[in-house]
Scaffold this active site. Structure first.
Site, short mmCIF file in Angstrom:
data_model
loop_
_atom_site.label_atom_id
_atom_site.label_comp_id
_atom_site.label_asym_id
_atom_site.label_seq_id
_atom_site.Cartn_x
_atom_site.Cartn_y
_atom_site.Cartn_z
N GLY A 160 0.77 -1.13 0.00
CA GLY A 160 -0.03 -0.07 -0.03
C GLY A 160 0.96 1.19 -0.03
O GLY A 160 1.82 1.31 -0.33
N HIS A 218 3.98 1.66 -8.18
CA HIS A 218 2.71 0.60 -8.34
C HIS A 218 1.86 0.46 -9.45
O HIS A 218 1.45 -0.25 -9.90
CB HIS A 218 2.06 0.66 -6.97
CG HIS A 218 2.91 0.57 -5.70
ND1 HIS A 218 3.26 1.52 -4.90
CD2 HIS A 218 3.60 -0.35 -4.85
CE1 HIS A 218 3.87 1.27 -3.68
NE2 HIS A 218 3.99 -0.04 -3.96
N ARG A 276 8.06 4.68 1.57
CA ARG A 276 8.94 4.95 2.77
C ARG A 276 9.51 6.81 2.68
O ARG A 276 9.78 7.23 3.31
CB ARG A 276 10.08 4.24 3.14
CG ARG A 276 9.73 3.12 3.75
CD ARG A 276 10.91 2.20 4.19
NE ARG A 276 10.67 1.25 5.02
CZ ARG A 276 10.32 -0.09 4.30
NH1 ARG A 276 10.61 -0.17 3.10
NH2 ARG A 276 10.19 -1.27 5.17
N GLY A 304 8.60 -5.41 -8.79
CA GLY A 304 9.28 -4.31 -9.32
C GLY A 304 10.81 -4.53 -9.25
O GLY A 304 11.11 -5.25 -8.17
P1 AMP Z 1 5.78 -2.47 -1.77
O1 AMP Z 1 4.55 -1.97 -1.74
O2 AMP Z 1 6.93 -1.77 -1.55
O3 AMP Z 1 5.85 -3.96 -1.24
O4 AMP Z 1 5.99 -2.82 -3.40
C1 AMP Z 1 4.99 -3.62 -3.97
C2 AMP Z 1 5.45 -3.79 -5.51
O5 AMP Z 1 5.92 -2.51 -6.03
C3 AMP Z 1 6.92 -4.41 -5.36
O6 AMP Z 1 7.04 -5.76 -6.34
C4 AMP Z 1 7.93 -3.55 -5.51
O7 AMP Z 1 9.28 -3.97 -5.83
C5 AMP Z 1 7.22 -2.69 -6.51
N1 AMP Z 1 7.73 -1.26 -6.52
C6 AMP Z 1 8.01 -0.61 -5.36
N2 AMP Z 1 8.27 0.66 -5.60
C7 AMP Z 1 8.66 0.60 -7.01
C8 AMP Z 1 9.22 1.49 -8.16
N3 AMP Z 1 9.80 2.87 -7.52
N4 AMP Z 1 9.12 1.11 -9.25
C9 AMP Z 1 8.74 -0.07 -9.69
N5 AMP Z 1 8.28 -0.93 -8.75
C10 AMP Z 1 8.23 -0.69 -7.73
#
Ligand code: AMP
Length: 287
Positions: free
Chosen positions: A32, A38, A191, A152
């Site tokens: 989230g 995302h 973050r 990502g």
């Molecule tokens: P998170 O919500 O941080 O767990 O991320 C969910 C998904 O989004 C994960 O597969 C991350 O690698 C991807 N993600 C987070 N930040 C980025 C970004 N700046 N660019 C591409 N994908 C991202």
């Protein structure tokens, strides 16, 4: 209209109905506080699947630091709006007890082994992190049973761990999407919300350290230590507390620094700024 479920069982039924209708299903697990990174994953999933489902769950199993978990940004309603605008078909969340109704896994019990590529770097600095990731991702895959799952490159080592997991499970196909950045180069991250404007500016040093490694690679440097020295030289002139600046072979992942000249390389960096932990990486050999 994006369907919204606060109950994983209802999400499971919705996904089963999509699959029973012969439609392909793309899935992306998230924690989230969604941003353009995302959304890029949602777009990629929409291009390749008939329906796209997103989970939003701040997974306590993957946090090695309680304070990080407590202050992780949460905004389910904002996320639902972002996903509606992006065209996602369904978003769901749940509690740990709902995801694991029989018994919630705890460190050491009921957690999946994340495999050999969890060793080194993030795995060393965040004990139990990848076991927590593998455990929730496997559970989410089981609920959704997607054709394709989207991750990502921003979380590079995580992509290795989930590829190993999908190989062990026999599904889904893993699609890795490029890191989306601010115009300053800073990798988008939930973050980042915890940083002031000045700190966000200071945080661009992570990207600049990766650029230094890339420049060294272009000059013909192929030694992991020399490449990471180029990163550290940039990071040393900054306010961030470096946890690691390292280079690995992305195909032959090793916990420690690889010896001998590299054919393929990924530069990875983790650092703390104002006690916020930031990570970034770049493939150096132009892929
Ligand atoms: P998170 O919500 O941080 O767990 O991320 C969910 C998904 O989004 C994960 O597969 C991350 O690698 C991807 N993600 C987070 N930040 C980025 C970004 N700046 N660019 C591409 N994908 C991202």
């Amino acid at each position: 209209m994006t369907e919204l479920f606060q109950d994983p069982e209802r999400a499971r039924a919705w996904c089963a109905a999509v699959r029973a209708g012969g439609r392909s299903l793309g899935f992306l697990p998230t924690m989230g506080a969604l941003h353009a990174g995302h959304v890029s994953l949602v777009r990629a999933a929409l291009e390749q699947n008939d329906a796209v489902c997103v989970s939003v769950f701040v997974n306590p199993l993957q946090f090695d630091d309680r304070r990080d978990f407590d202050r992780y940004p949460r905004d389910f309603e904002g996320d639902a709006r972002t996903l509606s605008a992006a065209g996602a078909s369904m978003v769901f969340t749940g509690t740990l007890a709902q995801f694991f109704p029989d018994a919630s896994p705890v460190a050491g019990a009921g957690m999946l082994d994340p495999g050999p590529r969890a060793a080194g770097l993030e795995g060393d600095l965040r004990p139990g992190h990848f076991a927590g990731v593998a455990t929730i991702v496997a559970r989410l895959f089981e609920l959704v049973r997607p054709d394709r799952a989207y991750f990502g490159q921003k979380d590079f080592q995580q992509t290795l761990v989930v590829r190993d997991l999908s190989r062990a499970l026999g599904y889904p196909r893993i699609v890795v999407c490029p890191t989306v950045r601010e115009s300053s180069g800073l990798a988008m991250s939930s973050r980042n919300q915890l940083l002031s404007a000045a700190e966000r500016e200071a945080a661009t040093v992570l990207f600049r350290s990766l650029e230094a490694a890339r420049a060294a690679w272009r000059r013909g440097v192929r030694d992991a230590r020399a490449l990471s020295d180029a990163m550290r030289a940039v990071l040393a002139r900054s306010a961030v507390a470096v946890e690691y600046a390292a280079v690995r072979d992305p195909e032959k992942w090793t916990a420690g620094e690889p010896a001998g000249p590299l054919d393929h390389a990924v530069a990875l960096v983790a650092a703390r700024l104002a006690s916020v932990r930031l990570i970034d990486n770049a493939l150096l050999d132009g892929r």
